[in-house]
Design a protein around this motif. Structure first.
Motif, PDB file in Angstrom:
ATOM      1  N   TRP A  37       0.839  -1.190   0.000  1.00  0.00           N
ATOM      2  CA  TRP A  37       0.000   0.000   0.000  1.00  0.00           C
ATOM      3  C   TRP A  37       0.879   1.247   0.000  1.00  0.00           C
ATOM      4  O   TRP A  37       1.864   1.325   0.738  1.00  0.00           O
ATOM      5  CB  TRP A  37      -0.902   0.014   1.227  1.00  0.00           C
ATOM      6  N   SER A  38       0.523   2.223  -0.828  1.00  0.00           N
ATOM      7  CA  SER A  38       1.202   3.513  -0.850  1.00  0.00           C
ATOM      8  C   SER A  38       0.326   4.549  -0.152  1.00  0.00           C
ATOM      9  O   SER A  38      -0.778   4.837  -0.622  1.00  0.00           O
ATOM     10  CB  SER A  38       1.469   3.963  -2.296  1.00  0.00           C
ATOM     11  N   GLU A  39       0.823   5.074   0.958  1.00  0.00           N
ATOM     12  CA  GLU A  39       0.104   6.153   1.649  1.00  0.00           C
ATOM     13  C   GLU A  39       0.022   7.383   0.750  1.00  0.00           C
ATOM     14  O   GLU A  39      -0.998   8.062   0.708  1.00  0.00           O
ATOM     15  CB  GLU A  39       0.802   6.511   2.964  1.00  0.00           C
ATOM     16  N   GLU A  40       1.102   7.655   0.045  1.00  0.00           N
ATOM     17  CA  GLU A  40       1.164   8.838  -0.821  1.00  0.00           C
ATOM     18  C   GLU A  40       0.121   8.779  -1.934  1.00  0.00           C
ATOM     19  O   GLU A  40      -0.586   9.754  -2.195  1.00  0.00           O
ATOM     20  CB  GLU A  40       2.561   8.959  -1.421  1.00  0.00           C
ATOM     21  N   LEU A  41       0.012   7.630  -2.599  1.00  0.00           N
ATOM     22  CA  LEU A  41      -0.915   7.493  -3.725  1.00  0.00           C
ATOM     23  C   LEU A  41      -2.289   6.978  -3.313  1.00  0.00           C
ATOM     24  O   LEU A  41      -3.219   7.000  -4.118  1.00  0.00           O
ATOM     25  CB  LEU A  41      -0.323   6.552  -4.780  1.00  0.00           C
ATOM     26  N   GLN A  42      -2.388   6.482  -2.089  1.00  0.00           N
ATOM     27  CA  GLN A  42      -3.639   5.909  -1.585  1.00  0.00           C
ATOM     28  C   GLN A  42      -4.131   4.764  -2.473  1.00  0.00           C
ATOM     29  O   GLN A  42      -5.307   4.705  -2.863  1.00  0.00           O
ATOM     30  CB  GLN A  42      -4.721   6.988  -1.429  1.00  0.00           C
ATOM     31  N   GLN A  43      -3.195   3.867  -2.803  1.00  0.00           N
ATOM     32  CA  GLN A  43      -3.529   2.698  -3.602  1.00  0.00           C
ATOM     33  C   GLN A  43      -2.435   1.653  -3.450  1.00  0.00           C
ATOM     34  O   GLN A  43      -1.349   1.938  -2.935  1.00  0.00           O
ATOM     35  CB  GLN A  43      -3.682   3.055  -5.073  1.00  0.00           C
ATOM     36  N   LEU A  44      -2.716   0.437  -3.918  1.00  0.00           N
ATOM     37  CA  LEU A  44      -1.709  -0.607  -3.974  1.00  0.00           C
ATOM     38  C   LEU A  44      -0.734  -0.302  -5.102  1.00  0.00           C
ATOM     39  O   LEU A  44      -1.139   0.224  -6.146  1.00  0.00           O
ATOM     40  CB  LEU A  44      -2.357  -1.975  -4.209  1.00  0.00           C
ATOM     41  N   ILE A  45       0.540  -0.631  -4.884  1.00  0.00           N
ATOM     42  CA  ILE A  45       1.567  -0.397  -5.897  1.00  0.00           C
ATOM     43  C   ILE A  45       2.545  -1.563  -5.945  1.00  0.00           C
ATOM     44  O   ILE A  45       2.698  -2.309  -4.989  1.00  0.00           O
ATOM     45  CB  ILE A  45       2.359   0.908  -5.633  1.00  0.00           C
ATOM     46  N   GLY A  46       3.217  -1.697  -7.080  1.00  0.00           N
ATOM     47  CA  GLY A  46       4.387  -2.551  -7.223  1.00  0.00           C
ATOM     48  C   GLY A  46       5.609  -1.656  -7.112  1.00  0.00           C
ATOM     49  O   GLY A  46       5.536  -0.449  -7.362  1.00  0.00           O
ATOM     50  N   PHE A  47       6.738  -2.224  -6.738  1.00  0.00           N
ATOM     51  CA  PHE A  47       7.950  -1.437  -6.521  1.00  0.00           C
ATOM     52  C   PHE A  47       8.845  -1.467  -7.754  1.00  0.00           C
ATOM     53  O   PHE A  47       9.646  -2.378  -7.923  1.00  0.00           O
ATOM     54  CB  PHE A  47       8.719  -1.969  -5.312  1.00  0.00           C
ATOM     55  N   ARG A  48       8.731  -0.486  -8.598  1.00  0.00           N
ATOM     56  CA  ARG A  48       9.532  -0.425  -9.826  1.00  0.00           C
ATOM     57  C   ARG A  48      11.031  -0.367  -9.523  1.00  0.00           C
ATOM     58  O   ARG A  48      11.827  -1.019 -10.163  1.00  0.00           O
ATOM     59  CB  ARG A  48       9.106   0.796 -10.659  1.00  0.00           C
ATOM     60  N   ARG A  49      11.410   0.418  -8.526  1.00  0.00           N
ATOM     61  CA  ARG A  49      12.838   0.567  -8.212  1.00  0.00           C
ATOM     62  C   ARG A  49      13.416  -0.665  -7.515  1.00  0.00           C
ATOM     63  O   ARG A  49      14.624  -0.785  -7.401  1.00  0.00           O
ATOM     64  CB  ARG A  49      13.079   1.806  -7.378  1.00  0.00           C
ATOM     65  N   ALA A  50      12.554  -1.568  -7.068  1.00  0.00           N
ATOM     66  CA  ALA A  50      13.026  -2.807  -6.434  1.00  0.00           C
ATOM     67  C   ALA A  50      12.652  -4.015  -7.289  1.00  0.00           C
ATOM     68  O   ALA A  50      12.506  -5.113  -6.792  1.00  0.00           O
ATOM     69  CB  ALA A  50      12.437  -2.943  -5.040  1.00  0.00           C
ATOM     70  N   CYS A  51      12.494  -3.783  -8.562  1.00  0.00           N
ATOM     71  CA  CYS A  51      12.184  -4.863  -9.505  1.00  0.00           C
ATOM     72  C   CYS A  51      13.505  -5.337 -10.105  1.00  0.00           C
ATOM     73  O   CYS A  51      14.067  -4.689 -10.974  1.00  0.00           O
ATOM     74  CB  CYS A  51      11.232  -4.360 -10.593  1.00  0.00           C
ATOM     75  N   TRP A  52      14.007  -6.470  -9.626  1.00  0.00           N
ATOM     76  CA  TRP A  52      15.339  -6.936 -10.008  1.00  0.00           C
ATOM     77  C   TRP A  52      15.321  -7.854 -11.230  1.00  0.00           C
ATOM     78  O   TRP A  52      16.364  -8.195 -11.747  1.00  0.00           O
ATOM     79  CB  TRP A  52      16.000  -7.670  -8.841  1.00  0.00           C
ATOM     80  N   TYR A  53      14.126  -8.248 -11.680  1.00  0.00           N
ATOM     81  CA  TYR A  53      14.061  -9.174 -12.815  1.00  0.00           C
ATOM     82  C   TYR A  53      13.390  -8.533 -14.027  1.00  0.00           C
ATOM     83  O   TYR A  53      14.045  -8.246 -15.020  1.00  0.00           O
ATOM     84  CB  TYR A  53      13.360 -10.470 -12.401  1.00  0.00           C
ATOM     85  N   SER A  54      12.072  -8.287 -13.971  1.00  0.00           N
ATOM     86  CA  SER A  54      11.363  -7.769 -15.144  1.00  0.00           C
ATOM     87  C   SER A  54      10.075  -7.059 -14.735  1.00  0.00           C
ATOM     88  O   SER A  54       9.177  -7.680 -14.157  1.00  0.00           O
ATOM     89  CB  SER A  54      11.030  -8.928 -16.096  1.00  0.00           C
ATOM     90  N   ARG A  80       0.923  -2.552   4.942  1.00  0.00           N
ATOM     91  CA  ARG A  80      -0.106  -3.568   4.702  1.00  0.00           C
ATOM     92  C   ARG A  80      -1.412  -2.865   4.319  1.00  0.00           C
ATOM     93  O   ARG A  80      -1.580  -1.661   4.527  1.00  0.00           O
ATOM     94  CB  ARG A  80      -0.281  -4.441   5.933  1.00  0.00           C
ATOM     95  N   TYR A  81      -2.329  -3.655   3.770  1.00  0.00           N
ATOM     96  CA  TYR A  81      -3.621  -3.111   3.344  1.00  0.00           C
ATOM     97  C   TYR A  81      -4.700  -4.152   3.588  1.00  0.00           C
ATOM     98  O   TYR A  81      -4.495  -5.338   3.325  1.00  0.00           O
ATOM     99  CB  TYR A  81      -3.572  -2.740   1.856  1.00  0.00           C
ATOM    100  N   HIS A  82      -5.844  -3.700   4.076  1.00  0.00           N
ATOM    101  CA  HIS A  82      -6.990  -4.579   4.315  1.00  0.00           C
ATOM    102  C   HIS A  82      -8.240  -3.934   3.743  1.00  0.00           C
ATOM    103  O   HIS A  82      -8.448  -2.724   3.880  1.00  0.00           O
ATOM    104  CB  HIS A  82      -7.186  -4.805   5.825  1.00  0.00           C
ATOM    105  N   SER A  83      -9.056  -4.744   3.081  1.00  0.00           N
ATOM    106  CA  SER A  83     -10.352  -4.276   2.593  1.00  0.00           C
ATOM    107  C   SER A  83     -11.248  -5.485   2.363  1.00  0.00           C
ATOM    108  O   SER A  83     -10.808  -6.623   2.446  1.00  0.00           O
ATOM    109  CB  SER A  83     -10.201  -3.482   1.293  1.00  0.00           C
ATOM    110  N   ASP A  84     -12.487  -5.204   2.023  1.00  0.00           N
ATOM    111  CA  ASP A  84     -13.377  -6.297   1.624  1.00  0.00           C
ATOM    112  C   ASP A  84     -12.944  -6.780   0.240  1.00  0.00           C
ATOM    113  O   ASP A  84     -12.183  -6.112  -0.459  1.00  0.00           O
ATOM    114  CB  ASP A  84     -14.840  -5.849   1.636  1.00  0.00           C
TER     115      ASP A  84
END
Length: 102
Positions: A37-54, A80-84
């Motif tokens: 979860w990104s507090e800044e964007l208020q959504q779930l995100i993947g970590f582009r800068r920590a993507c070591w493969y593709s 972490r993030y929780h929702s229905d």
């Protein structure tokens, strides 16, 4: 791969070539460094800068992951993030769309 009746290990390459996540009881998703979860964007995100493969593989993995039912995202790093379940489906789709622009 099913490790137990309530525990799945899902191969989700992207962060690393052999990255996996654990889904327990179709409720708790242990994501490692794949999703948080990104507090800044208020959504779930993947970590582009920590993507070591593709990044492309990680987006495809996230699309597959969005087909599963769960209520909690429990990352190794990040919030972490929780929702229905319906909200989580929506969040996962929003995450994929966001990742495609990064």
């Amino acid at each position: 791969m099913q490790l137990d009746p309530d525990l799945l290990i899902l191969v989700m390459p992207g962060h690393t070539k052999g990255h996996t996540v654990l889904l327990y009881d179709q409720t708790f998703l242990f994501t490692g460094d794949h999703l948080a979860w990104s507090e800044e964007l208020q959504q779930l995100i993947g970590f582009r800068r920590a993507c070591w493969y593709s990044w492309t593989e990680q987006i495809q993995s996230m699309q597959r992951l969005a087909t599963y039912e769960f209520e909690w995202v429990l990352p190794g790093h990040g919030r972490r993030y929780h929702s229905d379940r319906p909200t989580m489906k929506q969040q996962m789709q929003q995450c994929v769309s966001w990742m495609q622009t990064q």
